[in-house]
Design a protein around this motif. Sequence first.
Motif, PDB file in Angstrom:
ATOM      1  N   LYS A   1       0.863  -1.184   0.000  1.00  0.00           N
ATOM      2  CA  LYS A   1       0.000   0.000   0.000  1.00  0.00           C
ATOM      3  C   LYS A   1       0.900   1.234   0.000  1.00  0.00           C
ATOM      4  O   LYS A   1       1.887   1.292   0.738  1.00  0.00           O
TER       5      LYS A   1
ATOM      6  N   ALA B   1       0.942  -6.090  -8.843  1.00  0.00           N
ATOM      7  CA  ALA B   1      -0.488  -6.363  -9.023  1.00  0.00           C
ATOM      8  C   ALA B   1      -0.703  -7.467 -10.047  1.00  0.00           C
ATOM      9  O   ALA B   1      -1.559  -8.353  -9.860  1.00  0.00           O
TER      10      ALA B   1
ATOM     11  N   GLN C   1      -1.982  -7.938  -3.522  1.00  0.00           N
ATOM     12  CA  GLN C   1      -2.948  -6.874  -3.271  1.00  0.00           C
ATOM     13  C   GLN C   1      -2.190  -5.534  -3.269  1.00  0.00           C
ATOM     14  O   GLN C   1      -1.387  -5.277  -2.366  1.00  0.00           O
TER      15      GLN C   1
ATOM     16  N   THR D   1      -2.543  -1.457  -3.345  1.00  0.00           N
ATOM     17  CA  THR D   1      -3.420  -0.297  -3.194  1.00  0.00           C
ATOM     18  C   THR D   1      -2.568   0.965  -3.293  1.00  0.00           C
ATOM     19  O   THR D   1      -1.566   1.097  -2.587  1.00  0.00           O
TER      20      THR D   1
ATOM     21  N   GLU E   1      -4.400   1.263 -12.660  1.00  0.00           N
ATOM     22  CA  GLU E   1      -5.695   0.572 -12.696  1.00  0.00           C
ATOM     23  C   GLU E   1      -5.691  -0.527 -13.749  1.00  0.00           C
ATOM     24  O   GLU E   1      -6.210  -1.623 -13.532  1.00  0.00           O
TER      25      GLU E   1
ATOM     26  N   CYS F   1      -4.102  -2.701 -10.055  1.00  0.00           N
ATOM     27  CA  CYS F   1      -3.966  -2.071  -8.734  1.00  0.00           C
ATOM     28  C   CYS F   1      -5.297  -1.459  -8.312  1.00  0.00           C
ATOM     29  O   CYS F   1      -6.087  -1.018  -9.149  1.00  0.00           O
ATOM     30  N   HIS F   2      -5.524  -1.429  -7.006  1.00  0.00           N
ATOM     31  CA  HIS F   2      -6.653  -0.683  -6.473  1.00  0.00           C
ATOM     32  C   HIS F   2      -6.200   0.772  -6.340  1.00  0.00           C
ATOM     33  O   HIS F   2      -5.344   1.082  -5.514  1.00  0.00           O
TER      34      HIS F   2
ATOM     35  N   VAL G   1      -6.996   4.604  -5.429  1.00  0.00           N
ATOM     36  CA  VAL G   1      -7.909   5.418  -4.632  1.00  0.00           C
ATOM     37  C   VAL G   1      -7.474   6.867  -4.767  1.00  0.00           C
ATOM     38  O   VAL G   1      -6.275   7.169  -4.770  1.00  0.00           O
TER      39      VAL G   1
ATOM     40  N   THR H   1      -9.026   4.516   2.363  1.00  0.00           N
ATOM     41  CA  THR H   1      -9.659   3.723   1.306  1.00  0.00           C
ATOM     42  C   THR H   1     -11.056   3.248   1.651  1.00  0.00           C
ATOM     43  O   THR H   1     -11.823   2.896   0.757  1.00  0.00           O
TER      44      THR H   1
END
Length: 701
Positions: free
Chosen positions: A372, A392, A397, A399, A421, A425-426, A428, A494
């Motif tokens: 993260k 990713a 995971q 972020t 994206e 990847c997440h 935010v 998030t």
Amino acid sequence: MTTKSPASNYINRDLSWIEFNWRVLQEAQDSSLPLLERAKFLSIVSSNLDEFMSVRVAGLQDQMKANYIKKDFSGYLPEGLLKRVMKRTYRMVAEQYKTYREILRLFSKEGILLSEYEDLNVTHKKAMDQYFHEIIYPVLTPMAVDQSRPFPLVHTQSLYLAVVLTKEGMEPEDEPFFAIVQVPSNLNRCISISPRGNSKKHEFILMEDLIRVHIHTLFSGYTPVAVHSFRLTRNADLTLNEEGAEDLLEEIEKELRRRRWGAPVRLEVDKGMHPYALEMLREEFEIEDNVFEIDGPVDLTFLMRLQGSLEGFQHLRYPALEPYYPRELDEDDAFEVLRRKDVLVYHPYESFEAVTDFIVQAAEDPKVLAIKMTLYRVSGHSLLVQALAQAAESGKQVTVVVELKARFDEERNIAWARKLEKAGCHVVYGLIGLKTHAKVTLVVRQENNSLRRYVHVGTGNYNDNTARLYTDVGIFTSNALIGEDASILFNEITGYSTPKHMQALCVAPTNLKNKLIELFRREAEHAKAGRPARIIAKMNSLSHQETVDELYAASQTGVKVDLIVRGVCCLRPGVAGLSENITVRSIVDRFLEHSRIIYFENGGEPEVYISSADWMSRNLTRRVELLCPVLDEANKRALINMLQLSLNDNVKARVLQSNGMYENRQPGEEPELRSQFEAMKVAVWKNRGLSEFPEQDSTPS
């Protein structure tokens, strides 16, 4: 207590910023600096002014248009402040161009010539004619302005030529024709001219000069009467409705397009511009006051590219800095190192590759489950972003909190967000109404049937380019409390988590400001009880009124307060009964001082913190920021040493006086000490592992 009025207890933020840019200009005027470094500082003065005009001056104009009549805490109304700001800015620009002419003269002595077309010999004129017709001419677009063709869009901070024309058969009293031509920004503005014979001289001509000479080729049948450069600065503030935006990324893209039409703020024109051309520009842009007549090339930011493009001339530059790779991390497995101890890195003296390698190792390590990270300003070719995308794609995971509202980096961050994206990847975009300015990375790793968190917290952006130019610190740690707090922080950003109590970190806007005030007041209690009490704080800017007031209050109890503030400082030091125990100094030197480090004496049990936050209203109340304690004793001592170097600087330190002006600190009988150069030596000794590491006294003097 002081008899001064409350407003006079503070220095105005915008006037303080102008004093900062004067200090940058003084570096360009310093004859002891290498010549090309002086040219670089002269360019920085221009780029600084561009942002100041497009944001701060634009904001004052907006307040005046809205009939805002409330004084700021330094006692200024918008109209009065704008007049003072512009008066000082005009003076600064005049001094800047005086310095430019001096640097140009010194360039000539070194064989660097910025020539005009008329000065070239016949051979070089032919070469430049050919360059114009083959490279420049096809890109140019003449844009006439008349009854059938309205004034075209003039882009902010782009260079244009205003052309006044006549036609055969016109009477003297007839109104002339008018057109504009944009100087292409995607071609080099400084055009290199081949050396004459075996000459070692480097000769250049500015593109606008070459276009001016050939302007008749764009207007056949007309006679150019006058050709002059101009440049417009527009309001660059984004006005976002985040609450109503279904997609923040799309909303920012719309606002970036609207920025092209921002209200005119400043008009720069050639000195002696044709009256008709000047009248046309003033009328079109509805601008009367903020018109700068420039005695030289409009927009000196070209000097940055010019000095960067020159090969050789090493004697006119600083010696290249080769950052050391931190000894502590010079092993194959950074995780194994961090299980044993925390590691402090100091950029640019120590390499940013240590940060990149940490992320790359996390991306490749099969035991790493999650990464993260916050991204505020990222370089154009970031290996970090590539590593995150790779992680990713391999199933981790990932972020990433991408701050889309990082001023003037919005478009680049949008591009990175889309790439991340696409890789899975997440992504935010932070919290509504807040910029995410914290610099933190969290890596979660499976180890021996349990999870361990590894964290990097820094004072600077995850940007390999600026890490070579800015002074910043970062800490790698596997401390469990910091790791748990980092997890809480990312969950709050998030998800829907309400702010939880953190054990080590403090976060703005939740509790960072209150924590600082608590620490200030604790020092005051120590002072009242006769225990050791001192605050040393290093940052970029200090403009938050409540923080200033708390520092005043602490100093009045006997706490010695030493501030190292590179830029804006609204605190007025050295005022009897108010702030005689406070000193403020600014260091402007080869590298941009960017680290935020805070020291508290704490009754003889010192505490040290690093932070992403300056002490400004926006940082403490409208941004997600971090304050992180430095827990390792060796790292504490190292940061105290760095603070002491800044306090001891008697070459590049300028001390703020109670009248708001800065004076150079004089060495006196002490040997000269230039803190950035000493920091380079410290990095050398540290990373060679020498026992006689030249530490300063770990108790600040």
